[in-house]
Write an enzyme that holds these catalytic residues in place. Sequence first.
Site, PDB file in Angstrom:
ATOM      1  N   ASP A  66       8.377   5.384   8.411  1.00  0.00           N
ATOM      2  CA  ASP A  66       7.911   6.686   8.899  1.00  0.00           C
ATOM      3  C   ASP A  66       7.030   7.481   7.937  1.00  0.00           C
ATOM      4  O   ASP A  66       6.538   8.549   8.288  1.00  0.00           O
ATOM      5  CB  ASP A  66       9.122   7.542   9.318  1.00  0.00           C
ATOM      6  CG  ASP A  66      10.110   7.737   8.179  1.00  0.00           C
ATOM      7  OD1 ASP A  66       9.774   7.391   7.034  1.00  0.00           O
ATOM      8  OD2 ASP A  66      11.231   8.224   8.440  1.00  0.00           O
ATOM      9  N   GLY A  67       6.890   6.998   6.705  1.00  0.00           N
ATOM     10  CA  GLY A  67       6.046   7.732   5.755  1.00  0.00           C
ATOM     11  C   GLY A  67       6.731   8.938   5.133  1.00  0.00           C
ATOM     12  O   GLY A  67       6.090   9.720   4.434  1.00  0.00           O
TER      13      GLY A  67
ATOM     14  N   GLY B 113       0.811  -1.221   0.000  1.00  0.00           N
ATOM     15  CA  GLY B 113       0.000   0.000   0.000  1.00  0.00           C
ATOM     16  C   GLY B 113       0.836   1.258   0.000  1.00  0.00           C
ATOM     17  O   GLY B 113       2.065   1.220   0.095  1.00  0.00           O
TER      18      GLY B 113
ATOM     19  N   ASP C  94       4.418  -4.385  -7.079  1.00  0.00           N
ATOM     20  CA  ASP C  94       3.788  -3.155  -6.575  1.00  0.00           C
ATOM     21  C   ASP C  94       4.389  -1.924  -7.246  1.00  0.00           C
ATOM     22  O   ASP C  94       3.864  -0.824  -7.086  1.00  0.00           O
ATOM     23  CB  ASP C  94       3.939  -3.052  -5.053  1.00  0.00           C
ATOM     24  CG  ASP C  94       5.372  -3.216  -4.597  1.00  0.00           C
ATOM     25  OD1 ASP C  94       5.971  -4.262  -4.916  1.00  0.00           O
ATOM     26  OD2 ASP C  94       5.909  -2.309  -3.941  1.00  0.00           O
ATOM     27  N   ASN C  95       5.477  -2.108  -7.983  1.00  0.00           N
ATOM     28  CA  ASN C  95       6.099  -0.985  -8.678  1.00  0.00           C
ATOM     29  C   ASN C  95       5.844  -1.050 -10.181  1.00  0.00           C
ATOM     30  O   ASN C  95       6.593  -0.474 -10.966  1.00  0.00           O
ATOM     31  CB  ASN C  95       7.607  -0.951  -8.396  1.00  0.00           C
ATOM     32  CG  ASN C  95       7.900  -0.568  -6.953  1.00  0.00           C
ATOM     33  OD1 ASN C  95       7.063   0.027  -6.285  1.00  0.00           O
ATOM     34  ND2 ASN C  95       9.077  -0.901  -6.470  1.00  0.00           N
TER      35      ASN C  95
ATOM     36  N   GLY D 225       2.531   3.547   1.582  1.00  0.00           N
ATOM     37  CA  GLY D 225       3.073   3.742   2.928  1.00  0.00           C
ATOM     38  C   GLY D 225       3.592   5.147   3.142  1.00  0.00           C
ATOM     39  O   GLY D 225       3.727   5.617   4.267  1.00  0.00           O
ATOM     40  N   ARG D 226       3.916   5.793   2.049  1.00  0.00           N
ATOM     41  CA  ARG D 226       4.355   7.182   2.173  1.00  0.00           C
ATOM     42  C   ARG D 226       3.943   7.995   0.956  1.00  0.00           C
ATOM     43  O   ARG D 226       4.611   8.960   0.579  1.00  0.00           O
ATOM     44  CB  ARG D 226       5.845   7.255   2.377  1.00  0.00           C
ATOM     45  CG  ARG D 226       6.634   6.592   1.269  1.00  0.00           C
ATOM     46  CD  ARG D 226       8.000   7.158   1.265  1.00  0.00           C
ATOM     47  NE  ARG D 226       8.881   6.314   0.488  1.00  0.00           N
ATOM     48  CZ  ARG D 226      10.169   6.498   0.435  1.00  0.00           C
ATOM     49  NH1 ARG D 226      10.708   7.479   1.123  1.00  0.00           N
ATOM     50  NH2 ARG D 226      10.918   5.723  -0.293  1.00  0.00           N
TER      51      ARG D 226
HETATM   52  P1  AMP Z   1       9.230   0.624  -2.417  1.00  0.00           P
HETATM   53  O1  AMP Z   1      10.313  -0.383  -2.244  1.00  0.00           O
HETATM   54  O2  AMP Z   1       9.688   2.057  -2.305  1.00  0.00           O
HETATM   55  O3  AMP Z   1       8.413   0.395  -3.636  1.00  0.00           O
HETATM   56  O4  AMP Z   1       8.275   0.446  -1.176  1.00  0.00           O
HETATM   57  C1  AMP Z   1       7.635  -0.740  -0.857  1.00  0.00           C
HETATM   58  C2  AMP Z   1       6.560  -0.455   0.151  1.00  0.00           C
HETATM   59  O5  AMP Z   1       7.120   0.155   1.307  1.00  0.00           O
HETATM   60  C3  AMP Z   1       5.466   0.467  -0.336  1.00  0.00           C
HETATM   61  O6  AMP Z   1       4.285   0.039   0.255  1.00  0.00           O
HETATM   62  C4  AMP Z   1       5.902   1.794   0.219  1.00  0.00           C
HETATM   63  O7  AMP Z   1       4.827   2.679   0.379  1.00  0.00           O
HETATM   64  C5  AMP Z   1       6.514   1.407   1.548  1.00  0.00           C
HETATM   65  N1  AMP Z   1       7.521   2.364   2.025  1.00  0.00           N
HETATM   66  C6  AMP Z   1       8.741   2.609   1.498  1.00  0.00           C
HETATM   67  N2  AMP Z   1       9.372   3.562   2.191  1.00  0.00           N
HETATM   68  C7  AMP Z   1       8.551   3.935   3.202  1.00  0.00           C
HETATM   69  C8  AMP Z   1       8.610   4.887   4.257  1.00  0.00           C
HETATM   70  N3  AMP Z   1       9.680   5.640   4.475  1.00  0.00           N
HETATM   71  N4  AMP Z   1       7.557   4.962   5.081  1.00  0.00           N
HETATM   72  C9  AMP Z   1       6.472   4.208   4.918  1.00  0.00           C
HETATM   73  N5  AMP Z   1       6.342   3.302   3.956  1.00  0.00           N
HETATM   74  C10 AMP Z   1       7.360   3.168   3.089  1.00  0.00           C
HETATM   75 MG    MG Z   2       6.906   1.181  -4.440  1.00  0.00          MG
END
Ligand code: AMP
Ligand code: MG
Length: 531
Positions: free
Chosen positions: A138-139, A103, A273-274, A105-106
């Site tokens: 931390d979002g 989801g 998810d990407n 997350g940030r």
């Molecule tokens: P990513 O690897 O950036 O595609 O992130 C994978 C998942 O981790 C996604 O659900 C992002 O929203 C979540 N995410 C990545 N970095 C953060 C962050 N600093 N705070 C909250 N959620 C994060």
């Molecule tokens: Mg992502």
Amino acid sequence: MSRFSLDFDNRFSQELPADPDESNQRRQVVGACYSRVLPQTVSAPKLVAHSLEMAEILGISSEYCQSQEFAEVFAGNRLLEGMDSYAMCYGGHQFGHWAGQLGDGRAINLGEVLNAKSQRWALQLKGAGPTPYSRTADGLAVLRSSLREFLCSEAMVHLGVPTTRALSLVLTGELVARDMFYNGNLQSELGAVVCRAAPSFIRFGNFQIFSTRGELTILKQLVDFTIRNEFSHLGEPSPNVYLKWFDEVCRLTADMVVHWMRVGFVHGVMNTDNMSILGLTIDYGPYGWLENYDPDWTPNTTDANGRRYSFANQPQIAHWNLAQLGSALVPLFDDADALQQVLNQYPQYFEQGRQKMMADKLGFQCYIPEIDGALIDELLEILACIETDMTIFYRRLALIDVDVALDEVTDQALMAPLSDAYYLPEQVTVNYSHRLGEWLRAYVQRLRKDARDNAVRREQMNTVNPKYVLRNYLAQLAIDKAEADDFSLVNDFLALLRQPYAEQPEHEEYAVKRPDWARNRAGCSTLSCSS
Ligand code: AMP
Ligand code: MG
């Protein structure tokens, strides 16, 4: 209330089921496509840069972009009338394994703007604080990664690569703790927020989560919604249209990866998810640009061992990801065979795109299978056998003279236009020169079949072989300056990369190969996921 307004028409949040719980607690969210959540308030929003074109597309004046209110809005401190902020629920396969709910997350969506041309642009703040999907994180986002996303996504647009875009990059005035090398060394970094824009931010993982949980009514609702809004040319949703839609997603995805291979882009984290359902490059994290042509290269230190997401693997990984999407759609069909047959077309879609792309890069009018297949295979081997800058090599290849007297010219003279592409002159041995010389002779003979003169061919090649890309070390130079409160280089690069195919002789210094100091510097060669 602001006098400034945009026309919002928030179909995603109006038409799809919302999480009834409006508390911003981390949790598993079931039965909903999204959760309403407000961006976090920050202390001192300050604009670093904005995209002129994106502002124009949305109908935002330059004057407003320079205002403090703009920085406030796009740091998440205030919502404009019509904005409806929420985080999406999705899941995904990370590095080949199902990871359950991920989801936004940030990322916090602000809603969908309808511009003067009735185009729909969803806006999303990345790094604007926690959401129910933030898990243990931390979002937030830091300046270095936000700057990389902001610059690269806009650069990709001008390269002609399908991508999400960016409107703005704003510093929040907050410090964010990050362990950049995952070695227990926490550092305070500058917090930042990017406002991203795309027709839709729906990912493969949005469908996967409902399928995996058996929430099939919502799965169908989301599929129908996506088709009606983003693929309406396919007709009203029905099993037959679902198939056509999946076929189009396969084609769009193949096309995106063909473009990545054309410009030397490595995404770095091709988790499901990407993967955008529109075939857009999305989620700029530890991405990188091939400098020396090394098919096994990955910028992502987390992937250094497996190299799952290396440059050369991207086409197959996209196929694997499409297979996961296909599996998620199986419950919509009585017979999964048809889905499988569509999925089986992907390698062909990719290969057709690749052949045309390589023919364009080499300046051929079309791809002639009997000759060009072997010629291209040999070229790619030559490129990989010594450290050869991919961007410079292809750009300079246009300078090869189709009228050269092949029986008189030496190998050295023939390859002279390419000399700037080599990182280590000692690798350019007699054997290497002979091999490349042979290839160039075959290449010139192949060009002669097209009977086009140098000028016409060069002009065409220069529309697909960029002179300027966001080399990893260039992004790092812009970051170093921006961290010292100097945003000049961000804006210079934004302008430079608006015309990546133009010669721009006054900017020659940004078209040269990676300097030696950047060879092993963090951020210039490899990156972690810490952002
Ligand atoms: P990513 O690897 O950036 O595609 O992130 C994978 C998942 O981790 C996604 O659900 C992002 O929203 C979540 N995410 C990545 N970095 C953060 C962050 N600093 N705070 C909250 N959620 C994060
Ligand atoms: Mg992502």
